[in-house]
Structure formats: structure tokens, C-alpha cells
Design a protein around this motif. Sequence first.
Motif, PDB file in Angstrom:
ATOM      1  N   SER A  73      40.025   5.181  40.695  1.00 20.09           N
ATOM      2  CA  SER A  73      38.845   5.549  39.900  1.00 20.09           C
ATOM      3  C   SER A  73      37.544   5.097  40.560  1.00 20.09           C
ATOM      4  N   PRO A  74      37.449   3.846  41.046  1.00 19.32           N
ATOM      5  CA  PRO A  74      36.200   3.423  41.703  1.00 19.32           C
ATOM      6  C   PRO A  74      35.880   4.256  42.951  1.00 19.32           C
ATOM      7  N   THR A 121      31.070  11.073  36.122  1.00 15.45           N
ATOM      8  CA  THR A 121      32.382  11.228  36.741  1.00 15.45           C
ATOM      9  C   THR A 121      33.488  11.010  35.723  1.00 15.45           C
ATOM     10  N   TYR A 122      33.377   9.940  34.935  1.00 18.50           N
ATOM     11  CA  TYR A 122      34.424   9.652  33.951  1.00 18.50           C
ATOM     12  C   TYR A 122      34.463  10.692  32.827  1.00 18.50           C
ATOM     13  N   CYS A 162      31.956  10.904  44.205  1.00 20.25           N
ATOM     14  CA  CYS A 162      31.131  11.787  43.375  1.00 20.25           C
ATOM     15  C   CYS A 162      29.649  11.420  43.467  1.00 20.25           C
ATOM     16  N   LYS A 163      29.365  10.144  43.603  1.00 15.43           N
ATOM     17  CA  LYS A 163      27.974   9.723  43.777  1.00 15.43           C
ATOM     18  C   LYS A 163      27.431  10.253  45.095  1.00 15.43           C
ATOM     19  N   LYS A 169      26.410  10.053  38.325  1.00 14.85           N
ATOM     20  CA  LYS A 169      26.525   8.670  37.861  1.00 14.85           C
ATOM     21  C   LYS A 169      27.984   8.407  37.503  1.00 14.85           C
ATOM     22  N   LYS A 170      28.317   7.140  37.393  1.00 15.96           N
ATOM     23  CA  LYS A 170      29.679   6.739  37.027  1.00 15.96           C
ATOM     24  C   LYS A 170      30.099   7.404  35.711  1.00 15.96           C
ATOM     25  N   SER A 171      29.206   7.395  34.723  1.00 15.37           N
ATOM     26  CA  SER A 171      29.538   7.958  33.413  1.00 15.37           C
ATOM     27  C   SER A 171      29.816   9.455  33.501  1.00 15.37           C
ATOM     28  N   VAL A 221      34.520   7.591  41.818  1.00 17.29           N
ATOM     29  CA  VAL A 221      33.118   7.426  41.400  1.00 17.29           C
ATOM     30  C   VAL A 221      32.211   7.395  42.625  1.00 17.29           C
ATOM     31  N   GLN A 222      32.625   6.674  43.652  1.00 15.61           N
ATOM     32  CA  GLN A 222      31.835   6.569  44.885  1.00 15.61           C
ATOM     33  C   GLN A 222      31.694   7.932  45.562  1.00 15.61           C
TER      34      GLN A 222
END
Length: 118
Positions: free
Chosen positions: A23-24, A41-42, A30-31, A37-39, A27-28
Motif C-alpha cells: 500500500s505505501p 489512492t486509498y 500514484c503520487k 494524495k494518499k487519501s 501511494v508513492q
Amino acid sequence: MKRFTDAEQKLAEIIWANEPVTSPKLVQICKEELNWKKSTTYTMLKKLEIKEIFINNKGIVESLLTKEEFYAEQSKQIVDEGFNGSFPRFLAAFTRHKKLSSKEISELQRLIEEHKED
């Protein structure tokens, strides 16, 4: 099976290209690639999980359907919904404005032979 939004499509392509992905790390990526943002992506990942395409199991994101399986199902749905399940009608509509190359014709003939009912 539901179709993807543009954002879901982008995320799905990233996951398929990198799976299994943490997941991290997702997020990276996708950024960097989408400026999300992280939110975001989730939120988008959750939508894909609801559609039962991907799963986030203890921080590891993996597909429940391969890219090929997903697009095969999407293609079947288009033929079923738009052409009453008739692949010849779909192909006739598709080729109405696009000529097939010799290579494409050979590939189609090969596929027909492979999938012909006995």
C-alpha cells in the motif's frame, strides 16, 4: 461487471504493472505518476475492491482478476449488450470504418480455428 472510470483505469494499470505491491509503495507511485494524495489512492483502491478486481490484504495489493481476464469480460459485456451477443455483428460494426490488415485477418482465422465447436 462494471466498467472503470478514467481514474480507476489509471490505478488498475498501475497495480497490474507492479503487483504485488505494498500500500505505501502504491501511494508513492500514484503520487509520482498521477499527482494523487494518499487519501485519493486509498479511495480509488476501495472502489476497485468493491468491484472485486483487486484486494488489499494486510497492506499488500493484488489483483483478483488479471488484466487479460478483466478486459476479456469487458469485451464480452460489450458484445452481449450492444450486439445481442453476436460476435459477427460486433466484428461487422468494428470493421465498417477500419480495414483489417493481412496479419489481423490471419490472427482472426487462427483464433476461429482454435475456438471452433466440434
